[in-house]
Design a protein around this motif. Structure first.
Motif, PDB file in Angstrom:
ATOM      1  N   ASP A 298       0.791  -1.020  -0.025  1.00  0.00           N
ATOM      2  CA  ASP A 298      -0.099   0.000  -0.082  1.00  0.00           C
ATOM      3  C   ASP A 298       0.735   1.082   0.013  1.00  0.00           C
ATOM      4  N   ILE A 299       1.726   1.201  -0.850  1.00  0.00           N
ATOM      5  CA  ILE A 299       2.920   2.250  -0.869  1.00  0.00           C
ATOM      6  C   ILE A 299       2.886   2.970  -2.401  1.00  0.00           C
ATOM      7  N   ASP A 300       3.119   4.085  -2.382  1.00  0.00           N
ATOM      8  CA  ASP A 300       3.326   4.800  -3.784  1.00  0.00           C
ATOM      9  C   ASP A 300       4.370   5.768  -3.646  1.00  0.00           C
ATOM     10  N   LEU A 301       5.358   5.613  -4.218  1.00  0.00           N
ATOM     11  CA  LEU A 301       6.839   6.401  -4.149  1.00  0.00           C
ATOM     12  C   LEU A 301       6.596   7.236  -5.452  1.00  0.00           C
TER      13      LEU A 301
ATOM     14  N   ASN B 196       6.898   9.440  -0.070  1.00  0.00           N
ATOM     15  CA  ASN B 196       5.924   8.181   0.079  1.00  0.00           C
ATOM     16  C   ASN B 196       4.593   8.700   0.129  1.00  0.00           C
TER      17      ASN B 196
ATOM     18  N   GLY C  19       1.804   6.966  -0.653  1.00  0.00           N
ATOM     19  CA  GLY C  19       0.805   5.740  -0.205  1.00  0.00           C
ATOM     20  C   GLY C  19      -0.149   6.026   1.108  1.00  0.00           C
TER      21      GLY C  19
ATOM     22  N   ASP D 171      -0.346   3.618   3.153  1.00  0.00           N
ATOM     23  CA  ASP D 171       0.600   3.198   4.374  1.00  0.00           C
ATOM     24  C   ASP D 171       1.608   4.121   4.935  1.00  0.00           C
TER      25      ASP D 171
ATOM     26  N   LEU E  32       7.318   2.715   4.724  1.00  0.00           N
ATOM     27  CA  LEU E  32       7.690   1.524   4.183  1.00  0.00           C
ATOM     28  C   LEU E  32       8.909   1.118   4.679  1.00  0.00           C
TER      29      LEU E  32
ATOM     30  N   TYR F   2       9.151   7.060   5.805  1.00  0.00           N
ATOM     31  CA  TYR F   2       7.660   7.463   6.558  1.00  0.00           C
ATOM     32  C   TYR F   2       7.066   8.550   5.091  1.00  0.00           C
ATOM     33  N   THR F   3       5.906   8.743   5.431  1.00  0.00           N
ATOM     34  CA  THR F   3       5.139   9.634   4.529  1.00  0.00           C
ATOM     35  C   THR F   3       5.593  10.992   4.771  1.00  0.00           C
TER      36      THR F   3
ATOM     37  N   GLU G 229       3.991  -1.242  -5.302  1.00  0.00           N
ATOM     38  CA  GLU G 229       3.222  -0.104  -5.367  1.00  0.00           C
ATOM     39  C   GLU G 229       1.785   0.139  -5.717  1.00  0.00           C
TER      40      GLU G 229
END
Length: 559
Positions: free
Chosen positions: A126-129, A170, A172, A174, A177, A202-203, A236
């Motif tokens: 549940d990550i989006d870089l 980050n 996402g 979540d 990561l 972290y986000t 991702e």
């Protein structure tokens, strides 16, 4: 968010709800290898916690945003470490077939009793870089010739050292990561450098790389590309937003040519379309291809031309080969027959290569060529409308004239009506028929004036002069009324009645009474003003004053 007296807890809808009563059962059911709970990479949990996750605190981006501290793992009691009343987060990966981490939340309630919840995810990914544009930066990649700034340089030459800023986020759902990933920076398709980012990530905050130094580059167009997760090690939610590229031009020692676009004016026409042609000019002959993008844009303000009603929007790119200095852009103008103001739109130039844009905006003015219609005008005036009313049996015509001007080629009609006005209002009984007159005037083609006659009814009543107003309304066929009202005055012509007046005065009425006999006292009554008719009046004597005369004081009276 307090967990006290809560039977269940949900952390986002991707997490399953776990009954608090089954926590110990869940914990005991986690398979162990040689007595150890293993991570996805077959390393012990304690190693994972003590190395890559060794951080004093983290903010969990969950519905409860309390500060969480990492737990140490004690297989026998699973007792979290921390202050009473605080919450903790432990991230545990097992080999029990779950495709994700198991999250453990622990909070001490007000009595000091601990509550622990395990929530396992259905997916770790549940990550989006992404390449990221921080606030105050010109973009995810900023190219400057001065260190310490986040603003793109307007001009770059072969003598300039470049300072490159870029950022990664980050993005996402979540919060953190826990995997390594690599990001790279390339120049003109050639790798310039790469960095491996170790967990946790972290986000917030993002990765900010500032003032990476590039040596001066050759003249021409170049491109810098930032690639996040360049080796695709992180799964991702969106794998299509990891790359950001920025093109820029480096100028040589010889000043580059400049590009400009002219302004034009064009009649819109009454039917079909017209073509507005803009010319883009290169100041000098270039030794290599020069390109520039263009796009139309609506005007601004009340006189704005708007696509697609007034013109057809257009965009594209122009290429000047060596030796060429002029190119044209054609914009289609939509014709109409509407009378309107002149309207403007723009053609904007952008993203030039091997040249500098000196004038980036051409203004197109659409000239209205539709004739303004000639509108007839109507005006009323009193012609003979200040007259006496006449006697009781007769009438008196009051006249008004309505003139038509400017355009008399067609037919027009207009209503008219009378109403009392002024201080002394005429009423309906002042007009023939006992009603206020009204009617319609019809102008045939070519006629310029019409007469309105208002017949006033005569009477013999003595009264003040009275006023009335004739009003025009509801013109047809586009005519306008420039003077809508005219006033008539009915003059009173009845004589005022002459009334006789009577007055008495003492003539010889202040005398002694004598001892014997009589003494005549005389008074005179005069009639005045009107003596044409007969009049009579009574008279009588009575005592008056302090000492009243009585009837014994009088003898016979005569007249």
């Amino acid at each position: 968010m307090s967990l006290q007296n809560k039977a269940k807890k949900t952390v986002r809808n991707i997490y399953s709800e776990i009954d608090l009563s089954s926590i110990e059962t869940i914990f005991k059911s986690i398979p162990k290898v040689n007595g150890q709970i293993l991570t996805r990479n077959n390393t012990s949990l304690s190693s994972l916690l003590n190395s890559s996750l060794n951080t004093p605190s983290l903010k969990a981006n969950k519905p409860d945003t309390e500060s969480k501290s990492l737990l140490t793992y004690n297989p026998s009691s699973f007792t979290p470490q921390g202050n009473q009343g605080s919450s903790f987060l432990s991230v545990i990966s097992t080999n029990n077939g779950l495709s994700g981490f198991v999250y453990g939340f622990h909070q001490l309630d007000q009595t000091g009793v601990g509550q622990t919840i395990f929530i396992d995810t259905n997916s770790l990914f549940d990550i989006d870089l992404i390449p990221y544009q921080p606030i105050g930066w010109d973009g995810p990649i900023v190219i400057s010739t001065v260190a310490g700034t986040h603003t793109n340089a307007q001009t770059i030459t072969t003598a300039d050292t470049l300072y490159i800023d870029f950022a990664i986020l980050n993005n996402g759902p979540d919060y953190v990561l826990f995997e390594n990933f690599k990001y790279t920076l390339s120049l003109d398709g050639v790798l310039w450098g790469s960095v491996t980012k170790y967990p946790p990530f972290y986000t917030y905050p993002p990765i900010l790389n500032q003032d990476s130094i590039f040596a001066p580059l050759s003249a021409g167009t170049h491109e810098i590309t930032l690639t996040v997760d360049s080796e695709n090690t992180v799964q991702e939610t969106n794998e299509n937003n990891n790359v950001f590229s920025k093109r820029f031009t480096v100028l040589g020692t010889t000043p580059p040519p400049t590009l400009s676009i002219n302004d034009i004016s064009i009649n819109e026409g009454s039917s079909g379309v017209s073509i507005a042609t803009f010319t883009v000019t290169l100041s000098t002959v270039a030794t290599s291809n020069v390109t520039v993008n263009y796009a139309t844009a609506n005007g601004t303000g009340s006189a704005a031309a708007v696509a697609p009603d007034d013109y057809t929007s257009s965009s594209g790119s122009l290429t000047f080969t060596p030796g060429e200095t002029s190119k044209t852009i054609s914009v289609t103008i939509i014709s109409d027959t509407v009378v309107e103001a002149n309207e403007t739109f723009f053609v904007n130039l952008s993203s030039a290569t091997n040249a500098i844009i000196a004038d980036n905006q051409g203004v197109g003015t659409i000239l209205d060529d539709d004739s303004t219609p000639i509108i007839p005008t109507l005006a009323i005036a009193a012609t003979n409308a200040n007259l006496t009313e006449g006697n009781n049996s007769g009438t008196n015509p009051f006249t008004f004239t309505v003139k038509r001007d400017v355009n008399t080629t067609g037919a027009n009609a207009v209503n008219w009506a009378v109403i009392g006005s002024g201080t002394n209002l005429a009423n309906d009984s002042d007009f023939v028929g006992g009603v206020f007159p009204s009617g319609i005037l019809n102008f045939a083609a070519g006629q310029t004036s019409k007469k309105i006659t208002v017949n006033v009814q005569g009477d013999t009543t003595v009264e003040a002069d009275e006023n009335f107003t004739v009003t025009l309304s509801n013109p047809t066929n586009g005519a306008t009324i420039t003077t809508a009202t005219a006033i008539g005055t009915i003059q009173n012509d009845d004589s005022t009645v002459t009334t006789p007046t009577l007055a008495i005065a003492a003539t010889k009425a202040n005398q002694i009474e004598k001892n014997s006999g009589t003494n005549p006292f005389t008074f005179t009554v005069k009639r005045d003003v009107n003596t044409t008719g007969a009049n009579a009046v009574n008279w009588a004597v009575i005592g008056s004053g302090t000492n009243l005369a009585n009837d014994s004081d009088y003898s016979k009276c005569s007249r």
